[in-house]
Structure formats: structure tokens, C-alpha cells
Design a protein around this motif. Sequence first.
Motif, PDB file in Angstrom:
ATOM      1  N   UNK A 185       0.824  -1.203   0.000  1.00  0.00           N
ATOM      2  CA  UNK A 185       0.000   0.000   0.000  1.00  0.00           C
ATOM      3  C   UNK A 185       0.860   1.257   0.000  1.00  0.00           C
ATOM      4  N   UNK A 186       1.944   1.225   0.766  1.00  0.00           N
ATOM      5  CA  UNK A 186       2.876   2.358   0.771  1.00  0.00           C
ATOM      6  C   UNK A 186       3.436   2.582  -0.625  1.00  0.00           C
ATOM      7  N   UNK A 187       3.850   1.512  -1.284  1.00  0.00           N
ATOM      8  CA  UNK A 187       4.435   1.631  -2.614  1.00  0.00           C
ATOM      9  C   UNK A 187       3.448   2.110  -3.654  1.00  0.00           C
ATOM     10  N   UNK A 188       2.191   1.699  -3.516  1.00  0.00           N
ATOM     11  CA  UNK A 188       1.188   2.087  -4.502  1.00  0.00           C
ATOM     12  C   UNK A 188       1.010   3.601  -4.571  1.00  0.00           C
ATOM     13  N   UNK A 189       1.200   4.273  -3.440  1.00  0.00           N
ATOM     14  CA  UNK A 189       1.009   5.718  -3.416  1.00  0.00           C
ATOM     15  C   UNK A 189       1.935   6.453  -4.361  1.00  0.00           C
ATOM     16  N   UNK A 190       3.140   5.931  -4.551  1.00  0.00           N
ATOM     17  CA  UNK A 190       4.106   6.601  -5.428  1.00  0.00           C
ATOM     18  C   UNK A 190       3.723   6.455  -6.897  1.00  0.00           C
ATOM     19  N   UNK A 191       2.960   5.422  -7.226  1.00  0.00           N
ATOM     20  CA  UNK A 191       2.483   5.248  -8.597  1.00  0.00           C
ATOM     21  C   UNK A 191       1.172   5.988  -8.813  1.00  0.00           C
ATOM     22  N   UNK A 192       0.285   5.890  -7.833  1.00  0.00           N
ATOM     23  CA  UNK A 192      -1.020   6.531  -7.956  1.00  0.00           C
ATOM     24  C   UNK A 192      -0.882   8.039  -8.110  1.00  0.00           C
ATOM     25  N   UNK A 213       1.422  -1.937 -12.730  1.00  0.00           N
ATOM     26  CA  UNK A 213       1.888  -2.274 -11.374  1.00  0.00           C
ATOM     27  C   UNK A 213       0.811  -2.043 -10.323  1.00  0.00           C
ATOM     28  N   UNK A 214      -0.145  -1.168 -10.618  1.00  0.00           N
ATOM     29  CA  UNK A 214      -1.269  -0.969  -9.702  1.00  0.00           C
ATOM     30  C   UNK A 214      -2.338  -2.044  -9.866  1.00  0.00           C
ATOM     31  N   UNK A 215      -2.188  -2.894 -10.887  1.00  0.00           N
ATOM     32  CA  UNK A 215      -3.167  -3.954 -11.113  1.00  0.00           C
ATOM     33  C   UNK A 215      -4.363  -3.539 -11.927  1.00  0.00           C
ATOM     34  N   UNK A 216      -4.286  -2.367 -12.547  1.00  0.00           N
ATOM     35  CA  UNK A 216      -5.380  -1.895 -13.413  1.00  0.00           C
ATOM     36  C   UNK A 216      -5.100  -2.381 -14.841  1.00  0.00           C
TER      37      UNK A 216
END
Length: 349
Positions: A185-192, A213-216
Motif C-alpha cells: 500500500x505504501x508503494x502504490x502511493x508513489x504510482x497513484x 503495477x497498480x493492477x489496473x
Amino acid sequence: MKHDRRKAAAVLSALCLAVLSGCGSGKTENLDQGMALVEQLEYEEALKSFDAAVLNGEDAQLAYRGMGLAYMGLSQYDSAVSSLQRALSYSDERPDQMDYDINYYLATAYYKQGNLDGAKGVYEAIIALRPKEKTAWYLKGVIELAQGDAQAASGDFDMAVSIDPQDYDLRIDIFCSCAENGQQELGQGYLQAVLEDGDSKLSDYNRGRMNFYLGNYDEARNALESAMDADASSEAVSLLGQTYEQLGDYNYAASVYNNYLSQTPDAQIYNQLGLCDLHIEEYEAALAAFQSGIAMEGNQIMQTLRFNEIVAYEYLGQFDQARLKMEEYLALYPDDAKAQREYEFLQTR
């Protein structure tokens, strides 16, 4: 977690140490041979060349650096640390790029040795001299993740990203490091944050890989298809194929890989094709793909290809060949714990 200030100070001292000896006579024959042997994974022979370089009066710093790399290849991390520290003792008063290069290797050797505080101390020392060194901030964060300090890691990742907000490779590295340490979840923030920024200049390729990488995967497929229309790079092909795999269309993924390979042989795409073929139980085709990648000398994923070749032999039931290949593999990559466990399995077959 408390920082080890003494280790950081020691590294800084090594960086800044001025010595009377010069950098050698300008001769490089043994150094060149040693580095060529390192690239060929012939680490024992490389060490002999670097010893000869020192005796021959060649650049001592480069010789001990080379020894450090060879010892790392042999998984002899104590010796690697000693050699790299010796290389730093030949630094001039003002550190140059080679000094930073050696320190990054030293940090890796500490990490492999299990000395996380030592590795973090090196990165702190680099940052003290180069506050805008985004790679050091990122790697320091990785160490803190391994130490269980996600809050400190997040602060360091924030610093790394603030230095170069449009370094999307860095953001993906952060995401992968977080995911590997249970902090997805922490890592996802840098992509989102990239997708939410609304930057109209964001390329289809970068939009696609953020979504991947976000799974979309639907969004990733659409963006990567558009990216392929403009520039069918191996990176875009690899991600597009993997996106179709995630969507369950393995046959189309294989066709994406094969179409690209028919025009441009590429080790990474051969590996992806092989993995795809394994999934659809086309084991002979998978083996052929991995071996085609291995045949491409100088590729950057040789270890991965060699391991996957062994897996293909196992799926084919050719356990004697798999065992022989595993013995060759472990001679080259002795610290691969997963391969060691697999070898124990193969010995029972």
C-alpha cells in the motif's frame, strides 16, 4: 531505529582520506583481463589477475575494487568488504565518481553480509556529501524497510522522489521494494500520484506501466497498445504481453512476444515468452525460448534465464539434465538459496 553514526563516520573518513601513493603507472593489462573475467563470471581467475595488477604497479584502487566485485561474485562478502575498503584507502582528498561507485558496491556487500547498519551507514555518508543523490536516498529506504522501519523508509523515498519527480523507474523500484517487504500500500502511493497528477504530457507507456503495477490491467492494456503504435520498444512489448497474461489471454500474449522477436531478438522477451509457454504447458517451446535468450551473449538477465531453463527441463521430466544444469548454475551463483533448495529436490529424483 538508531543510526550507527560511527560506521557512517568511518565511511566518510575513507571517502576523504588522502594518501601519498598515486593511482598506478598507467598500465592496465591485468586490470582489463580481470574485469573481462568478472563479466564472464570467472571470479577465481579474475582474482589472480587483480593480484597480478597490484604486483605490476597498475591502478591499485581499481585492482582492489575488482577484487571486491570478484569476491561478491563468489559470495565471499567478508573478503569483498575488506577489498572495497582497501580500494577506498586510495581515494584522493576530494572524492570522485569512482569513490562513490566503490561505496555503492561496499553497501551492497554489507547488505549481502547481513550488516544492514553498515549498508545504511554508507548511504548516509554518500548523502552527507551529495544531498541530492536520489539513488542513495532510495537504497537507504530499502534498508529501513528490511529493518522494519516503514516510517523512516517512507521519508527517504519521499526525498528520492522529490529530487526527480518524473523518474518513473525510481517510483516503480520503490513500489517493488515495498511489495517485497509487505508494504504494498505504501508503494502504490508513489504510482497513484503520477496518475492523479493529471499531467497531459505523461506518455502512454508510462501511463500503462503505472496502471500495470497498480493492477489496473484493462487501463494498462489500452495505454500500452497506444504506446506500441508510437514506439514498439522491448519494454513496452514485455509489459503489454504480461498485461495480456494477467487478463488470462496467454495465447495472445505469446503472439505479442513472437511478433516482436521475429524482427528483434531480445533476451528479456525470450524470457517472457518462455514463462508464458510454461503456463500454457508448451514445455518444449518454453525451453527453446529460454535457450534462445541464453545464446545472446552479454544479456543482463543470464541468471534468470539459466534458472528458468532448469525449470523447463523439470517440467519435461528430464531430471538428469536439470540436475546437471543446476550444478553448473550453482557454480556460477552459489548464494541463490532458492536454487540450493531446488537442487536438493533434484537429487531425490
